[in-house]
Write a protein that holds these residues in place. Structure first.
Motif, PDB file in Angstrom:
ATOM      1  N   GLU A 240      -7.840   0.807   0.955  1.00 27.37           N
ATOM      2  CA  GLU A 240      -6.828   0.677   2.019  1.00 27.37           C
ATOM      3  C   GLU A 240      -5.942   1.914   2.088  1.00 27.37           C
TER       4      GLU A 240
ATOM      5  N   ASN B 178      -4.637  -1.159  10.282  1.00 26.60           N
ATOM      6  CA  ASN B 178      -5.700  -1.324   9.304  1.00 26.60           C
ATOM      7  C   ASN B 178      -6.486  -0.032   9.086  1.00 26.60           C
TER       8      ASN B 178
ATOM      9  N   TYR C  46      -5.640  -0.961  -4.453  1.00 27.04           N
ATOM     10  CA  TYR C  46      -5.622  -0.757  -2.997  1.00 27.04           C
ATOM     11  C   TYR C  46      -6.239   0.585  -2.578  1.00 27.04           C
TER      12      TYR C  46
ATOM     13  N   HIS D  88       0.839  -1.207   0.000  1.00 28.40           N
ATOM     14  CA  HIS D  88       0.000   0.000   0.000  1.00 28.40           C
ATOM     15  C   HIS D  88       0.872   1.255   0.000  1.00 28.40           C
TER      16      HIS D  88
END
Length: 416
Positions: free
Chosen positions: A384, A411, A381, A359
């Motif tokens: 995220e 997260n 991604y 990421h």
């Protein structure tokens, strides 16, 4: 007649010790003080010998007979049970002594705590916390449990190589420096004999790239930098671009040349065409609330210029990427931080904080040669990354305030 427990209990002490015989050489001695001791009489090497088994009633009659039989078996093998017992006791004592020495040897974690406590009073709070977080994240999980004096250069090399594999070279360099300082303190205090870091060859790990991308990762210096950016008194375009730079990970020219048609404030997204990107691929930057607010503050110029950060000389052109570095020089960070260096700062700290490296690399718009899938997918991604970018902006705000830093959730759970 063989002895019985009832008879043994009735034996009374007399002025002199006396003996009562059981069988096969087992006897019990009754002492004037009332103690009763089991002994085994046998012939060894042509001489009468007595082997003490132990006290009654701690050793019962049945147990005494069992121990006598074991001693008798040793005699049959030509082993003196008395000497055998002494040897066993000596071995046990040596083992206990060794265990005590091992238990008393200070571990690397213990040595780190002593070193940190010894020096922390002379450090700023932020510097002390920064060191603790780096050591706890990268060294203690690997060598913290080991006695400091047992740690070898190969153990240090293994730890440094694992940091190197994460691509956080600045962290590797600092970890090596801190480890050496901790061990030198240990040598001075008598906890270990040598500093295993001292003689490591300089070429065991990849060298940090030599470039013009100076960057800051230490908490106290970031506090100073972020607050200095807020007080910058140059033109509004450069000032706002500098404030935005830590939040978006764009290269200086990509940031300086940002266009209004690349901004979607409804979707909280920057979309830059391939032509403007170094890697010649389109790129998306999710906007945190903080980054969005900075861009919105430049909307007063939107009718005058196609560029988010118009040049103060002419709105037909954007500011130059080098003007960002000039601004950093003016606020006292020449040689310490460059506009491009904000990318390195984010990469280093986000990796340290445990975010997914894929990421991070995608957000930096880096070529990922080992990942063919999605190379041309500019939105890869994106959910995220959106959480990560908001969490990162929150982290920067906490650093700027100088308050207690709440660890970023890996997260992105703190990305509210």
């Amino acid at each position: 007649m063989p002895l019985t427990d009832t008879a043994i209990r009735k034996f009374k002490p007399e002025a002199k010790r006396y003996r009562k015989t059981d069988s096969a050489g087992l006897i019990i001695e009754v002492m004037p003080n009332g103690n009763k001791v089991w002994r085994y009489r046998f012939q060894f090497g042509g001489k009468a010998t007595i082997y003490t088994i132990g006290d009654y009633p701690a050793i019962s009659l049945a147990k005494a007979r069992q121990l006598r039989d074991e001693a008798k078996a040793l005699v049959a093998q030509g082993i003196n049970p008395k000497e055998h017992k002494e040897t066993i006791q000596a071995v046990k004592q040596a083992e206990l002594a060794e265990q005590k020495v091992i238990a008393e040897r200070i571990t690397f974690t213990g040595l780190f705590e002593l070193w940190h406590e010894h020096n922390a009073q002379g450090w700023t709070y932020d510097y002390a916390k920064d060191i603790r977080e780096r050591i706890e994240s990268h060294l203690l999980p690997l060598i913290g449990h080991m006695p400091a004096e047992d740690i070898k250069p190969k153990d240090i090399i293994h730890a440094l190589k694992l940091i190197e594999a994460k691509g956080i070279m600045e962290t590797m360099k600092r970890s090596k420096q801190y480890a050496s300082r901790i061990f030198r303190y240990g040598v001075g205090m008598g906890h270990c004999e040598v500093d295993p870091v001292r003689d490591l060859p300089t070429d065991i790990c990849l060298k940090q790239e030599k470039d013009n991308f100076s960057h800051i990762t230490e908490r106290g210096q970031l506090y100073q930098l972020l607050n200095a950016l807020d007080s910058y008194t140059g033109d509004v375009s450069t000032a706002t671009a500098l404030k935005l730079a830590p939040h978006v990970f764009l290269r200086p020219n990509e940031l300086a040349g940002l266009r209004w048609d690349e901004i979607d404030l409804d979707k909280n997204l920057i979309s830059i065409s391939a032509e403007r990107m170094k890697m010649k691929r389109p790129h998306m930057v999710p906007l945190s609330k903080q980054a969005k607010a900075l861009i919105e503050s430049m909307q007063i110029f939107q009718e005058q210029s196609a560029f988010v950060f118009p040049s103060p000389r002419t709105p037909a052109r954007p500011i130059n990427g080098q003007s960002l570095n000039a601004g950093l020089h003016r606020i006292g960070f020449k040689g310490k931080q460059t506009a491009h260096g904000f990318r390195h700062t984010a990469s280093t700290l986000l990796n340290e904080l445990g975010f997914n490296s894929d990421h991070i690399e995608k957000q930096l718009a880096h070529e990922q040669a080992n990942q063919i899938r999605g190379v041309y997918n500019k939105a890869e991604y994106l959910p995220e990354r959106s959480k990560m970018m908001q969490a990162w902006s929150n982290h920067l705000d906490a650093l700027k305030s100088g308050g207690e830093i709440i660890p970023i959730n890996r997260n992105g759970a703190n990305a509210g």
